[in-house]
Write an enzyme that holds these catalytic residues in place. Structure first.
Site, PDB file in Angstrom:
ATOM      1  N   GLU A  85       0.875  -1.167   0.000  1.00 16.95           N
ATOM      2  CA  GLU A  85       0.000   0.000   0.000  1.00 16.95           C
ATOM      3  C   GLU A  85       0.911   1.214   0.000  1.00 16.95           C
ATOM      4  O   GLU A  85       1.780   1.320   0.863  1.00 16.95           O
ATOM      5  CB  GLU A  85      -0.874  -0.027   1.264  1.00 16.95           C
ATOM      6  CG  GLU A  85      -1.951   1.012   1.246  1.00 16.95           C
ATOM      7  CD  GLU A  85      -2.840   0.960   2.489  1.00 16.95           C
ATOM      8  OE1 GLU A  85      -3.502   1.954   2.745  1.00 16.95           O
ATOM      9  OE2 GLU A  85      -2.845  -0.072   3.196  1.00 16.95           O
TER      10      GLU A  85
ATOM     11  N   ARG B 211       4.627 -12.756   9.920  1.00 12.92           N
ATOM     12  CA  ARG B 211       5.350 -11.523   9.605  1.00 12.92           C
ATOM     13  C   ARG B 211       6.648 -11.483  10.384  1.00 12.92           C
ATOM     14  O   ARG B 211       6.828 -12.196  11.367  1.00 12.92           O
ATOM     15  CB  ARG B 211       4.495 -10.291   9.880  1.00 12.92           C
ATOM     16  CG  ARG B 211       4.099 -10.069  11.325  1.00 12.92           C
ATOM     17  CD  ARG B 211       3.477  -8.686  11.507  1.00 12.92           C
ATOM     18  NE  ARG B 211       2.444  -8.406  10.523  1.00 12.92           N
ATOM     19  CZ  ARG B 211       2.409  -7.302   9.767  1.00 12.92           C
ATOM     20  NH1 ARG B 211       3.312  -6.366   9.905  1.00 12.92           N
ATOM     21  NH2 ARG B 211       1.454  -7.109   8.905  1.00 12.92           N
TER      22      ARG B 211
ATOM     23  N   LYS C 267       4.009   1.166  10.117  1.00 16.52           N
ATOM     24  CA  LYS C 267       4.229   2.338   9.265  1.00 16.52           C
ATOM     25  C   LYS C 267       3.723   3.604   9.949  1.00 16.52           C
ATOM     26  O   LYS C 267       4.310   4.667   9.796  1.00 16.52           O
ATOM     27  CB  LYS C 267       3.489   2.149   7.932  1.00 16.52           C
ATOM     28  CG  LYS C 267       4.263   1.278   6.961  1.00 16.52           C
ATOM     29  CD  LYS C 267       3.659   1.365   5.562  1.00 16.52           C
ATOM     30  CE  LYS C 267       2.777   0.189   5.292  1.00 16.52           C
ATOM     31  NZ  LYS C 267       2.239   0.142   3.933  1.00 16.52           N
TER      32      LYS C 267
HETATM   33  P1  ATP Z   1      -0.455  -1.413   6.873  1.00 13.53           P
HETATM   34  O1  ATP Z   1      -0.617  -1.536   8.332  1.00 13.53           O
HETATM   35  O2  ATP Z   1      -0.334  -0.024   6.386  1.00 13.53           O
HETATM   36  O3  ATP Z   1      -1.373  -2.286   6.052  1.00 13.53           O
HETATM   37  P2  ATP Z   1       1.573  -3.250   6.084  1.00 13.53           P
HETATM   38  O4  ATP Z   1       2.871  -3.345   6.776  1.00 13.53           O
HETATM   39  O5  ATP Z   1       0.647  -4.391   6.052  1.00 13.53           O
HETATM   40  O6  ATP Z   1       0.966  -1.967   6.672  1.00 13.53           O
HETATM   41  P3  ATP Z   1       1.464  -3.219   3.209  1.00 13.53           P
HETATM   42  O7  ATP Z   1       1.939  -2.172   2.303  1.00 13.53           O
HETATM   43  O8  ATP Z   1       0.041  -3.583   3.171  1.00 13.53           O
HETATM   44  O9  ATP Z   1       1.872  -2.753   4.638  1.00 13.53           O
HETATM   45  O10 ATP Z   1       2.363  -4.509   3.040  1.00 13.53           O
HETATM   46  C1  ATP Z   1       2.668  -5.081   1.791  1.00 13.53           C
HETATM   47  C2  ATP Z   1       2.970  -6.537   1.964  1.00 13.53           C
HETATM   48  O11 ATP Z   1       4.055  -6.707   2.858  1.00 13.53           O
HETATM   49  C3  ATP Z   1       1.795  -7.280   2.547  1.00 13.53           C
HETATM   50  O12 ATP Z   1       1.577  -8.460   1.782  1.00 13.53           O
HETATM   51  C4  ATP Z   1       2.195  -7.606   3.927  1.00 13.53           C
HETATM   52  O13 ATP Z   1       1.652  -8.836   4.324  1.00 13.53           O
HETATM   53  C5  ATP Z   1       3.725  -7.641   3.854  1.00 13.53           C
HETATM   54  N1  ATP Z   1       4.307  -7.250   5.131  1.00 13.53           N
HETATM   55  C6  ATP Z   1       4.071  -6.123   5.823  1.00 13.53           C
HETATM   56  N2  ATP Z   1       4.745  -6.120   6.991  1.00 13.53           N
HETATM   57  C7  ATP Z   1       5.435  -7.277   7.051  1.00 13.53           C
HETATM   58  C8  ATP Z   1       6.318  -7.875   8.006  1.00 13.53           C
HETATM   59  N3  ATP Z   1       6.628  -7.276   9.155  1.00 13.53           N
HETATM   60  N4  ATP Z   1       6.845  -9.087   7.709  1.00 13.53           N
HETATM   61  C9  ATP Z   1       6.536  -9.706   6.557  1.00 13.53           C
HETATM   62  N5  ATP Z   1       5.725  -9.198   5.622  1.00 13.53           N
HETATM   63  C10 ATP Z   1       5.165  -8.006   5.853  1.00 13.53           C
HETATM   64 MG    MG Z   2      -1.366  -4.122   4.806  1.00 16.85          MG
END
Ligand code: ATP
Ligand code: MG
Length: 559
Positions: free
Chosen positions: A36, A262, A272
């Protein structure tokens, strides 16, 4: 692009994929990474990137980059650009397959019309409050909306009018008709579309209704022909809904969502929202502050893409959440730089030494090895002269028992040079040490076959030839192992007040003046350092990537 290692260990997702290839379910594996664009990527995203792009690489498949921009209000082109830069830097590429979920808004709308026609969705005129109150709880079923059985024709008409902007936010929503008694709350007639009168960074004012993530995601995956949609565990409970939408539309060749744990890192914040807070409130200098866990922060800190990919391989992919020790990340960069970083001499806290029996005005070019781990990196010359600088803490006026470096009367070897002996300590009126008077033994030049040996070897620079530089020493940004654990406490109270120490008067060997932004070195005996991107010829700035050893491990041991 640099060469990519192909040594990723297997994991449960790779096993599923190998099985799907073996049974002929798929001939071409297709994954995607769906950020995102509402922040910079961090080390957790790096894990997800290495997983999805790494699978595409290893199974001869494809991985798309898809911006998940279904929420019009939070997104920014700055983030879109940085995300592309960071994925490329990590060593991965999407060719011409960079997409936006918003590219599919037209098709998503058509699919929603189809859902209504199939009797699988309806327009609800309940307020947000009413919908919430009718949701039920984990132990009680929800209550069906009075509009649930609205005639299909009526829902179709209202949906079109919603699209045309006839209604205000919250007046109507499109809901999936699933099961208000489902034990899975996400299946209790979830929202599909809501009215939002916002300008979208991609589609401008074309739309005033926007699809919900749970609806947009499976459809984006399906439209792109994704075979395996890998995401983090919090989406596990959304999976029945992911599958439901695709089935309700009678689609074929369905993507499969698979969840993995994660990455959580000790002493690190990965949210974020919280990272943005650190940036906006000036706790750090920006998203790329070398203390940030962002990919651009790690890059500026001196991390290499290889070290991050190796780290991702090493931590593996599990089905249950856990916390990884940040020391493992530090270990991966140490291991990488140990192989490739040239060894150089830099004095962080200078103490002047005058070699009284060395000829005035003489300069010798001494030879030294660039990297004992890699002979192909060759030798270089370093100038030696009568006045040199050593590290302050390589001298003790009253030495403690096991101190084998310089003290009055002791001898020490200057790395790649001579053995010197300390004869006199010169102090100023304040009683502080100004300089040391030493003598050298001309017979002990390194590499000359001299057999005399002493216990300690220290590094040095020639006073006249050395160059001033600023060195920034970074430490962990948080003092707490889990800075997010205490919900009542502001995580910013847990910031390490000593996470940045700036040393303005360091002295480096002249060779280093040529170093370019991002170039990496081992400063002998002190750590790995790299040239800051904002370093200039007038003001050289080096960032400490990591110390030579894990100093925190020692502190933990003592505790
Ligand atoms: P938000 O809380 O804004 O949704 P997010 O960290 O989930 O934050 P995204 O941009 O939606 O951010 O994440 C993109 C991809 O990265 C998603 O598929 C998510 O599952 C993965 N991702 C995010 N944080 C982690 C993490 N700490 N470890 C592994 N994968 C992650
Ligand atoms: Mg997300």
């Amino acid at each position: 692009m640099d060469e990519i290692s192909n040594t990723t260990p297997s994991n449960f997702i790779r096993e599923i994929i190998e099985d799907d290839i073996k049974t002929g379910k798929h001939t071409k594996i297709h994954t995607r990474f769906p950020p995102e664009p509402n922040g910079y990527l961090h080390i957790g995203h790096a894990k997800a990137i290495c997983l999805s792009f790494g699978i595409a690489r290893d199974y001869n498949g494809l991985c798309n980059l898809r911006f998940d921009d279904t929420n019009p209000v939070k997104e920014d082109v700055e983030y879109v650009d940085s995300i592309q830069e960071d994925v490329h830097w990590l060593g991965f590429d999407w060719d011409d397959r960079m997409y936006y979920a918003s590219d599919y808004f037209d098709r998503m709308y058509e699919f929603a019309v189809q859902l209504i026609k199939n009797g699988k969705a309806y327009i609800d005129s309940s307020s947000a409050e009413e919908i919430k109150n009718a949701k039920g709880t984990l132990t009680e079923p929800g209550i069906e909306s009075p509009h649930r059985n609205r005639p299909i024709e009526e829902s179709l008409k209202l949906f079109e009018e919603m699209k045309e902007g006839k209604y205000e936010e919250g007046e109507y929503v499109l809901r999936a008709k699933i099961n208000m008694a489902s034990p899975n709350m996400h299946m209790r007639d979830p929202l599909v579309y809501r009215i939002k009168k916002a300008t979208h960074h991609n589609t401008g004012d074309k739309w005033c209704i926007y699809p919900m993530y749970d609806y947009a995601h499976p459809l984006s995956d399906w439209i792109e022909g994704i075979t395996h949609s890998l995401c983090t565990l919090e989406f596990e409970i959304h999976r029945p809904l992911y599958d439901w939408f695709l089935q309700a539309l009678n689609l074929e060749n369905l993507p499969r969502q698979i969840e993995f744990a994660r990455l959580n890192l000790s002493y690190t914040i990965m949210s974020k929202r919280k990272l943005l807070e650190l940036v906006q409130e000036g706790y750090v200098s920006g998203w790329d502050d070398p203390r940030m866990p962002t990919i651009c922060g790690l890059r500026r800190r001196g991390y290499t893409p290889e070290s991050i990919r190796n780290f991702a391989d090493r931590i593996g992919v599990a089905k249950r959440d856990a916390t990884t020790d940040v020391a493992l990340l530090e270990h991966s960069i140490r291991a990488d730089l140990n192989k490739r970083a040239p060894r150089v001499m830099a004095i962080l806290h200078p103490l002047k030494v005058i070699i009284t029996n060395y000829p005035d005005g003489k300069t010798e070019e001494l030879e030294t090895i660039n990297n004992p781990e890699d002979e192909s990196m060759g030798l270089r010359k370093i100038p030696f002269s009568k006045e040199i600088y050593i590290e302050k803490d390589d001298f003790q006026e009253i030495p403690h028992k096991k101190f084998h470096r310089l003290f009055p009367g002791s001898e020490v070897r200057l790395k790649s040079a001579y053995i010197i002996k300390c004869n006199e300590v010169v102090k100023n009126e304040m009683g502080e040490i100004d300089e040391l008077l030493c003598t050298y033994d001309p017979e002990t030049k390194s590499g000359s076959g001299s057999t005399r040996s002493v216990k300690g070897t220290i590094h040095w620079v020639s006073a006249q030839h050395s160059v001033k530089a600023e060195v920034r020493l970074y430490d962990r940004l948080f003092l707490s192992e889990d800075p997010s654990s205490d919900e009542d406490k502001d995580f910013k109270e847990l910031i390490n007040p000593h996470s940045l120490e700036i040393l303005k008067n360091c002295l480096i060997e002249p060779e280093l003046v040529k170093a370019k932004a991002g170039e990496k070195f081992q400063f002998i005996r002190t750590g790995y350092f790299c040239v800051d991107p904002l370093s200039t010829d007038e003001k050289l700035v080096f960032n400490r990537t990591v110390s030579l050893r894990d100093t925190w491990a020692k502190i933990e041991m003592k505790k």
